[in-house]
Design a protein around this motif. Structure first.
Motif, PDB file in Angstrom:
ATOM      1  N   LEU A 132      39.422  58.315  45.766  1.00 35.72           N
ATOM      2  CA  LEU A 132      37.980  58.263  45.979  1.00 35.72           C
ATOM      3  C   LEU A 132      37.636  57.760  47.378  1.00 35.72           C
ATOM      4  CD1 LEU A 132      36.897  56.731  42.558  1.00 35.72           C
ATOM      5  CD2 LEU A 132      36.947  59.150  43.210  1.00 35.72           C
ATOM      6  N   LEU A 133      38.269  56.668  47.754  1.00 35.91           N
ATOM      7  CA  LEU A 133      38.033  56.071  49.071  1.00 35.91           C
ATOM      8  C   LEU A 133      39.356  55.593  49.643  1.00 35.91           C
ATOM      9  CD1 LEU A 133      34.866  53.894  48.310  1.00 35.91           C
ATOM     10  CD2 LEU A 133      34.916  55.974  49.698  1.00 35.91           C
ATOM     11  N   THR A 134      39.510  55.777  50.945  1.00 39.52           N
ATOM     12  CA  THR A 134      40.682  55.278  51.644  1.00 39.52           C
ATOM     13  C   THR A 134      40.229  54.280  52.697  1.00 39.52           C
ATOM     14  OG1 THR A 134      41.905  57.334  51.306  1.00 39.52           O
ATOM     15  CG2 THR A 134      42.663  55.890  53.068  1.00 39.52           C
ATOM     16  N   MET A 135      40.870  53.135  52.729  1.00 37.86           N
ATOM     17  CA  MET A 135      40.537  52.084  53.681  1.00 37.86           C
ATOM     18  C   MET A 135      41.719  51.878  54.615  1.00 37.86           C
ATOM     19  SD  MET A 135      39.136  50.100  50.489  1.00 37.86           S
ATOM     20  CE  MET A 135      39.874  51.461  49.582  1.00 37.86           C
ATOM     21  N   ARG A 136      41.463  51.932  55.915  1.00 35.75           N
ATOM     22  CA  ARG A 136      42.538  51.784  56.886  1.00 35.75           C
ATOM     23  C   ARG A 136      42.208  50.670  57.868  1.00 35.75           C
ATOM     24  NH1 ARG A 136      45.575  56.494  60.467  1.00 35.75           N
ATOM     25  NH2 ARG A 136      47.566  55.401  60.533  1.00 35.75           N
ATOM     26  N   ARG A 137      43.190  49.802  58.067  1.00 31.88           N
ATOM     27  CA  ARG A 137      42.989  48.668  58.963  1.00 31.88           C
ATOM     28  C   ARG A 137      42.841  49.141  60.406  1.00 31.88           C
ATOM     29  NH1 ARG A 137      44.505  43.412  57.748  1.00 31.88           N
ATOM     30  NH2 ARG A 137      45.916  44.200  56.140  1.00 31.88           N
ATOM     31  N   ARG A 138      41.878  48.588  61.107  1.00 26.92           N
ATOM     32  CA  ARG A 138      41.662  48.928  62.514  1.00 26.92           C
ATOM     33  C   ARG A 138      42.607  48.103  63.368  1.00 26.92           C
ATOM     34  NH1 ARG A 138      35.847  48.770  65.737  1.00 26.92           N
ATOM     35  NH2 ARG A 138      36.559  49.817  67.632  1.00 26.92           N
ATOM     36  N   VAL A 169      40.445  40.262  65.036  1.00 25.49           N
ATOM     37  CA  VAL A 169      39.450  40.370  63.970  1.00 25.49           C
ATOM     38  C   VAL A 169      39.936  41.377  62.933  1.00 25.49           C
ATOM     39  CG1 VAL A 169      37.067  40.923  63.406  1.00 25.49           C
ATOM     40  CG2 VAL A 169      37.609  39.858  65.602  1.00 25.49           C
ATOM     41  N   ASP A 170      39.915  40.976  61.677  1.00 23.53           N
ATOM     42  CA  ASP A 170      40.352  41.868  60.600  1.00 23.53           C
ATOM     43  C   ASP A 170      39.234  42.854  60.298  1.00 23.53           C
ATOM     44  OD1 ASP A 170      41.832  42.999  58.628  1.00 23.53           O
ATOM     45  OD2 ASP A 170      41.947  41.227  57.354  1.00 23.53           O
ATOM     46  N   SER A 171      39.415  44.110  60.720  1.00 23.52           N
ATOM     47  CA  SER A 171      38.414  45.153  60.521  1.00 23.52           C
ATOM     48  C   SER A 171      39.051  46.363  59.860  1.00 23.52           C
ATOM     49  CB  SER A 171      37.793  45.581  61.859  1.00 23.52           C
ATOM     50  OG  SER A 171      37.159  44.489  62.490  1.00 23.52           O
ATOM     51  N   TRP A 172      38.249  47.065  59.045  1.00 27.29           N
ATOM     52  CA  TRP A 172      38.739  48.219  58.307  1.00 27.29           C
ATOM     53  C   TRP A 172      37.756  49.380  58.417  1.00 27.29           C
ATOM     54  CZ3 TRP A 172      43.191  48.287  55.022  1.00 27.29           C
ATOM     55  CH2 TRP A 172      43.872  47.069  54.938  1.00 27.29           C
ATOM     56  N   PHE A 173      38.298  50.591  58.459  1.00 24.48           N
ATOM     57  CA  PHE A 173      37.500  51.806  58.356  1.00 24.48           C
ATOM     58  C   PHE A 173      37.592  52.314  56.917  1.00 24.48           C
ATOM     59  CE2 PHE A 173      38.379  52.680  63.068  1.00 24.48           C
ATOM     60  CZ  PHE A 173      37.174  52.087  63.440  1.00 24.48           C
ATOM     61  N   VAL A 174      36.462  52.789  56.398  1.00 23.81           N
ATOM     62  CA  VAL A 174      36.413  53.321  55.029  1.00 23.81           C
ATOM     63  C   VAL A 174      36.133  54.821  55.100  1.00 23.81           C
ATOM     64  CG1 VAL A 174      35.309  53.162  52.766  1.00 23.81           C
ATOM     65  CG2 VAL A 174      35.563  51.103  54.178  1.00 23.81           C
ATOM     66  N   TYR A 175      37.029  55.600  54.524  1.00 24.22           N
ATOM     67  CA  TYR A 175      36.908  57.056  54.513  1.00 24.22           C
ATOM     68  C   TYR A 175      36.657  57.544  53.093  1.00 24.22           C
ATOM     69  CZ  TYR A 175      39.350  56.707  59.013  1.00 24.22           C
ATOM     70  OH  TYR A 175      39.712  56.389  60.295  1.00 24.22           O
ATOM     71  N   PHE A 235      32.125  53.963  56.886  1.00 23.33           N
ATOM     72  CA  PHE A 235      31.765  52.558  57.040  1.00 23.33           C
ATOM     73  C   PHE A 235      32.838  51.822  57.822  1.00 23.33           C
ATOM     74  CE2 PHE A 235      29.210  53.462  53.244  1.00 23.33           C
ATOM     75  CZ  PHE A 235      28.016  52.835  53.582  1.00 23.33           C
ATOM     76  N   CYS A 236      32.419  50.753  58.449  1.00 20.06           N
ATOM     77  CA  CYS A 236      33.345  49.808  59.072  1.00 20.06           C
ATOM     78  C   CYS A 236      33.072  48.431  58.471  1.00 20.06           C
ATOM     79  CB  CYS A 236      33.148  49.775  60.589  1.00 20.06           C
ATOM     80  SG  CYS A 236      34.217  48.591  61.437  1.00 20.06           S
ATOM     81  N   VAL A 237      34.108  47.782  57.966  1.00 22.71           N
ATOM     82  CA  VAL A 237      33.974  46.459  57.352  1.00 22.71           C
ATOM     83  C   VAL A 237      34.725  45.459  58.217  1.00 22.71           C
ATOM     84  CG1 VAL A 237      34.342  45.080  55.284  1.00 22.71           C
ATOM     85  CG2 VAL A 237      33.862  47.532  55.071  1.00 22.71           C
ATOM     86  N   ALA A 273      31.564  49.333  45.955  1.00 21.45           N
ATOM     87  CA  ALA A 273      31.592  47.903  45.636  1.00 21.45           C
ATOM     88  C   ALA A 273      33.026  47.453  45.371  1.00 21.45           C
ATOM     89  CB  ALA A 273      30.708  47.618  44.424  1.00 21.45           C
ATOM     90  N   MET A 274      33.789  48.293  44.664  1.00 20.94           N
ATOM     91  CA  MET A 274      35.186  47.952  44.389  1.00 20.94           C
ATOM     92  C   MET A 274      36.015  48.005  45.665  1.00 20.94           C
ATOM     93  SD  MET A 274      37.230  46.847  42.196  1.00 20.94           S
ATOM     94  CE  MET A 274      38.922  46.394  42.598  1.00 20.94           C
ATOM     95  N   ALA A 275      35.691  48.920  46.570  1.00 21.08           N
ATOM     96  CA  ALA A 275      36.385  48.967  47.856  1.00 21.08           C
ATOM     97  C   ALA A 275      36.169  47.673  48.632  1.00 21.08           C
ATOM     98  CB  ALA A 275      35.897  50.164  48.672  1.00 21.08           C
ATOM     99  N   LEU A 276      34.968  47.122  48.573  1.00 21.40           N
ATOM    100  CA  LEU A 276      34.691  45.850  49.239  1.00 21.40           C
ATOM    101  C   LEU A 276      35.512  44.721  48.615  1.00 21.40           C
ATOM    102  CD1 LEU A 276      30.823  46.026  49.792  1.00 21.40           C
ATOM    103  CD2 LEU A 276      32.647  46.428  51.465  1.00 21.40           C
ATOM    104  N   VAL A 277      35.706  44.783  47.298  1.00 21.72           N
ATOM    105  CA  VAL A 277      36.558  43.790  46.637  1.00 21.72           C
ATOM    106  C   VAL A 277      37.970  43.838  47.217  1.00 21.72           C
ATOM    107  CG1 VAL A 277      37.650  43.118  44.460  1.00 21.72           C
ATOM    108  CG2 VAL A 277      35.236  43.747  44.502  1.00 21.72           C
ATOM    109  N   LEU A 278      38.502  45.049  47.374  1.00 21.43           N
ATOM    110  CA  LEU A 278      39.862  45.193  47.917  1.00 21.43           C
ATOM    111  C   LEU A 278      39.960  44.612  49.331  1.00 21.43           C
ATOM    112  CD1 LEU A 278      40.679  48.850  46.793  1.00 21.43           C
ATOM    113  CD2 LEU A 278      41.270  46.704  45.668  1.00 21.43           C
ATOM    114  N   LEU A 279      38.953  44.870  50.140  1.00 18.27           N
ATOM    115  CA  LEU A 279      38.990  44.384  51.517  1.00 18.27           C
ATOM    116  C   LEU A 279      38.805  42.869  51.581  1.00 18.27           C
ATOM    117  CD1 LEU A 279      37.090  47.226  53.396  1.00 18.27           C
ATOM    118  CD2 LEU A 279      39.545  46.934  52.956  1.00 18.27           C
ATOM    119  N   LEU A 280      37.966  42.327  50.725  1.00 17.18           N
ATOM    120  CA  LEU A 280      37.837  40.863  50.655  1.00 17.18           C
ATOM    121  C   LEU A 280      39.151  40.240  50.241  1.00 17.18           C
ATOM    122  CD1 LEU A 280      34.336  40.494  48.961  1.00 17.18           C
ATOM    123  CD2 LEU A 280      34.899  39.951  51.337  1.00 17.18           C
TER     124      LEU A 280
END
Length: 219
Positions: A82-88, A94-100, A121-123, A207-214
């Motif tokens: 559904l969503l892929t998150m990759r560390r920048r 700074v711990d930053s991630w791109f959300v695809y 998104f960028c988190v 919302a669940m993707a944000l949980v993973l990144l947190l």
């Protein structure tokens, strides 16, 4: 354990519906929903997350979660990405991630389940040495490659204590992480089993993707 969580989820969510009817935490996507998050993969050889709804149905899963990976994939119950998150990697401090959307292809910088090629998104983890007592955890921005990034959401609270809120630009709560407690005894399940409450109009998958990144940023 999974069967126990299914049974417990039904009883706890039923009790919450009785006690918190004024808050209208209805268990449907279009009216908001409450999910039980278990910090464990159903795949024996993998670490990850298992997410079930108030009926005990598997909603989301994460199986590629070992240590601090450079990429995470949130899947539905059938295993579809559904969503892929990759560390920048550019900002090492700074711990930053791109959300695809979908399953991002490494070589061609594209997604295989959607036509979009750029992150949506960028988190970014919040770091402010001048405000050590700040309760802001992360900033979520819409991603624009050639223009300034416009703030979309702010995450505040304490992920370590499983007490967080996701706020929109108008400071409205759109999602919340809470400790999960047994319906009858009130005993807490600790930090590995908790509740993700998603308000109407907010994507529960995101919302669940944000949980993973947190979890990556603060565990």
């Amino acid at each position: 354990m999974f069967l126990f969580l299914k049974s417990l989820s039904r009883s706890v969510h039923h009790e919450e519906q009785q006690e918190e009817s004024d808050q209208k935490y209805l268990k449907k996507i279009d009216h908001g929903m409450s999910l039980t998050v278990w910090r464990k993969s159903l795949v024996i050889s993998c670490n990850g997350f298992t997410v079930i709804d108030s009926q005990g149905n598997l909603v989301y899963r994460v199986d590629n979660y070992i240590g601090h990976p450079e990429e995470l994939t949130l899947m539905d119950a059938s295993g579809k990405s559904l969503l892929t998150m990759r560390r920048r990697k550019k900002l090492a401090m700074v711990d930053s991630w791109f959300v695809y959307e979908g399953d991002r292809d490494h070589e061609n910088c594209r997604t295989t389940t959607t036509t979009k090629k750029r992150p949506v998104f960028c988190v970014k983890k919040h770091i402010n040495i001048l405000q050590s007592n700040s309760n802001v955890l992360a900033h979520v921005s819409y991603y624009h490659e050639r223009s300034s990034k416009r703030s979309a959401y702010t995450v505040e609270g304490s992920y370590m204590n499983r007490s967080c809120k996701v706020l929109d630009e108008w400071r409205r709560v759109v999602a919340e992480i809470r400790r999960k407690e047994a319906a009858k005894t009130g005993a807490s399940f600790g930090v590995d089993v908790f509740v993700l409450v998603v308000e109407p109009g907010f994507d529960p998958g995101f919302a669940m993707a944000l949980v993973l990144l947190l979890d990556q940023m603060f565990s």
